[in-house]
Design an enzyme around this catalytic site. Structure first.
Site, PDB file in Angstrom:
ATOM      1  N   SER B  69       0.815  -1.223   0.000  1.00 60.61           N
ATOM      2  CA  SER B  69       0.000   0.000   0.000  1.00 60.61           C
ATOM      3  C   SER B  69       0.847   1.271   0.000  1.00 60.61           C
ATOM      4  CB  SER B  69      -0.954   0.013   1.195  1.00 60.61           C
ATOM      5  OG  SER B  69      -0.239   0.216   2.381  1.00 60.61           O
ATOM      6  N   LYS B 106       1.550   4.225   7.074  1.00 59.87           N
ATOM      7  CA  LYS B 106       0.816   5.170   6.228  1.00 59.87           C
ATOM      8  C   LYS B 106       1.429   6.556   6.368  1.00 59.87           C
ATOM      9  CE  LYS B 106      -2.377   2.455   4.557  1.00 59.87           C
ATOM     10  NZ  LYS B 106      -2.307   1.306   5.348  1.00 59.87           N
TER      11      LYS B 106
END
Lengths: 420, 149
Positions: B69, B106
């Site tokens: 991701s 993230k």
């Protein structure tokens, strides 16, 4: 001013740093071999699980309350301890690491500082950098700092984990609150003696006549009394090399032959030698003991130890193993089921101040060999090189059913981060 | 002088094949017998990646990445990341976060609408942190270590 910094529920807190999902949940850590409880999170304490609780006995409670049980992971705790200590040491140059989770600070020359503020900042920094919660007690003496720490821990909402015993009123109030048996270093015997004459609190103790304390509790009691009165007697102790090193283990099954016991004793001797080299000491004497299982009244009992004074100081695995074997030969008797053995090395000298013997000396070639062995162990893992008398197939058999990964000391064990 | 390790772009880090404990001597050449080389006085100067990649050892941890991701930020499956817990997790930092039972990597976005965890891969959706999430920022990523092949 002294301060005592203490990590809250240290082992349980270390486990939680890398398992944030366990925050707010009961966590316990078991001793070597998963024997008994040696650390509890507050939630586990609230369930009434006592310190030292035998794991097998409390298994139903663990299951019923979904208590997360960990085997002790000292590689992790040692590394986290070092982190905490080095952060704390940045705040105050005079310190004494008292145990794996406690450190004393001497705030000498900090008169212009607001210690409450300094310590709150320290607490914040330690938590942010390591995730370990700490409590700090500040007071005029070491034993009062210990009391202040207890207060900080007991009343976290009020103190935010930092308690500064700044005034005489605060000292008296704290000592009136502290039960005599909870005084740091008082010992069971002295506590009972004091309770017998009606001394219930630490405050009562400080009011006893010094002559009575000196007579009944020796110089140790007297020092403690002065320290609790706010007159600093106990100073920081500089780190000292340990004065004796012991390696003792209970066998996982009873041993009945000399060869079996010998293999263990030689292994313990090798471990002692390794620990000696680590602290750059040599030993002048060693003790070997063996005994049968005391709890088995149905079996013949035997217990014996021997101390050997060495002809020269040494920390060579080969030499210590040789002398341990001699000692074992002296005490070993046939016909018993042995349950436990141990090797204790003592009477140390430092490597750099060895007196040579005219006739017999430690083989000088050993020191280079030992260095190489230690390096191999460091590089390829412990126990890769062993003596011929040690069992090569034998691997560490400690029971560690719920061991957490060595998150901070092994590359293969670092946390997994999901990118999804 | 030793090679300076840039904070980014990632090219230098891609080329680093080394474990962080590896020490490389800065000066090394064949010695001839006879006259001692004056450079020998400086032989102990070496490149220690620990010093460059780890500013605060007590606050530094490592983590292994699983998943893609964050691929547009140059972070791929199997990479090792250096995490510094002492760094303030501000807007734009890549952080290890703990959300609903697991660690995730993230980019942090803080704006008027709140706190967001932004992936760097079009196939993934930003996550808005809500009241009900069990959430904590665990540490800020300072370096990404990956194998070149």
């Amino acid at each position: 001013m002294f301060a005592l910094v203490d990590c809250n529920n240290f082992y349980a807190s270390c486990e939680r740093v890398f398992r944030p999902d366990l925050n707010g949940k009961p966590v316990v850590v078991l001793s070597n071999n998963d024997g008994c409880v040696i650390a509890r999170s507050n939630e586990a304490k609230a369930l009434g699980i006592p310190m030292g609780a035998p794991a097998f006995e409390y298994q139903p409670i663990f299951e019923q309350h979904e208590v997360h049980v960990f085997s002790s992971n000292f590689a992790l705790y040692g590394d986290m301890s070092q982190r905490v200590m080095s952060i704390v040491a940045e705040f105050c140059p005079d310190y004494e690491v008292y145990s794996i989770d406690e450190i004393f600070l001497n705030f000498k020359g900090f008169q212009r500082f607001d210690l409450q503020k300094v310590c709150l900042e320290m607490k914040k920094k330690v938590f942010r950098w390591t995730g370990i919660p700490i409590s700090i007690g500040i007071a005029p003496t070491k034993s009062l700092a210990k009391v202040a720490n207890k207060i900080a821990k007991k009343f976290p909402e009020k103190t935010h984990g930092v308690y500064h015993m700044a005034t005489e009123e605060q000292r008296i109030k704290a000592l009136k609150w502290l039960k005599v048996e909870d005084i740091w270093g008082i010992g069971k015997q002295f506590a009972q003696k004091l309770l017998k004459i009606g001394v219930r609190t630490a405050f009562d103790f400080t009011n006893l006549p010094a002559t009575w304390v000196a007579k009944n509790m020796t110089i140790i009691g007297l020092r403690l009394q002065k320290d609790l009165q706010g007159k600093p007697i106990l100073d920081l102790e500089l780190p000292q090399a340990r004065k004796n090193i012991a390696t003792t283990r209970t066998f996982e099954k009873p041993y009945t032959t000399f060869e079996e016991v010998k293999e263990r004793v030689i292994t313990f001797a090798a471990l002692c030698a390794e620990k000696l080299r680590k602290q750059k000491s040599l030993c002048n004497a060693l003790m070997v003991f063996i005994h049968t299982n005391y709890h088995r009244n149905d079996l013949p009992q035997y217990s014996k130890s021997a101390v050997i004074s060495l002809p020269f100081p040494t920390n060579s695995t080969l030499e210590i193993a040789h002398f341990a074997n001699l000692a074992l030969k002296k005490i070993y008797a046939d016909g018993y089921q042995y349950k436990k053995a141990g090797v204790i090395v003592m009477d140390f000298v430092q490597e750099n101040c060895v007196q040579k013997n005219l006739f017999e000396n430690s083989n000088e070639k050993h020191s280079a060999l030992m260095k190489t062995i230690d390096q191999i162990h460091q590089k390829f893992g412990a126990h890769k090189v062993r003596l011929g008398t040690q069992d090569l197939k034998r691997i560490w058999k400690m029971k560690q059913e719920n061991l957490s990964p060595c998150y901070t000391t092994k590359l293969s064990d670092v946390i997994t981060i999901h990118c999804k | 002088m030793a090679t300076k390790f840039h904070e980014g772009p990632y090219l230098e880090i891609y080329s680093a094949l080394t474990e962080t404990e590896l020490e490389l001597p800065l000066i090394s050449f064949d010695l001839s017998a006879g006259f001692p080389s004056p450079a020998l006085d400086f032989i102990d100067i070496s490149i220690d990646l620990n010093k460059h990649l780890i500013k605060r050892p007590s606050a530094t941890y490592f983590g292994r990445v699983r998943g893609e991701s964050m691929c547009n930020a140059g972070i791929n499956d199997g990479d090792l990341v250096v995490i510094d817990r002492s760094i303030e997790p501000t807007d734009g930092k890549i952080a290890v976060c703990f959300i609903d039972g697991e660690f995730t990597l993230k980019r942090i976005k803080i704006d008027k609408t709140g706190l967001w965890l932004m992936p760097e891969n079009d196939k993934y959706q930003p996550i808005k942190i809500e009241e009900h999430n069990e959430f904590a920022i665990w540490g800020v990523v300072t370096y990404i270590i990956k194998k070149a092949q």
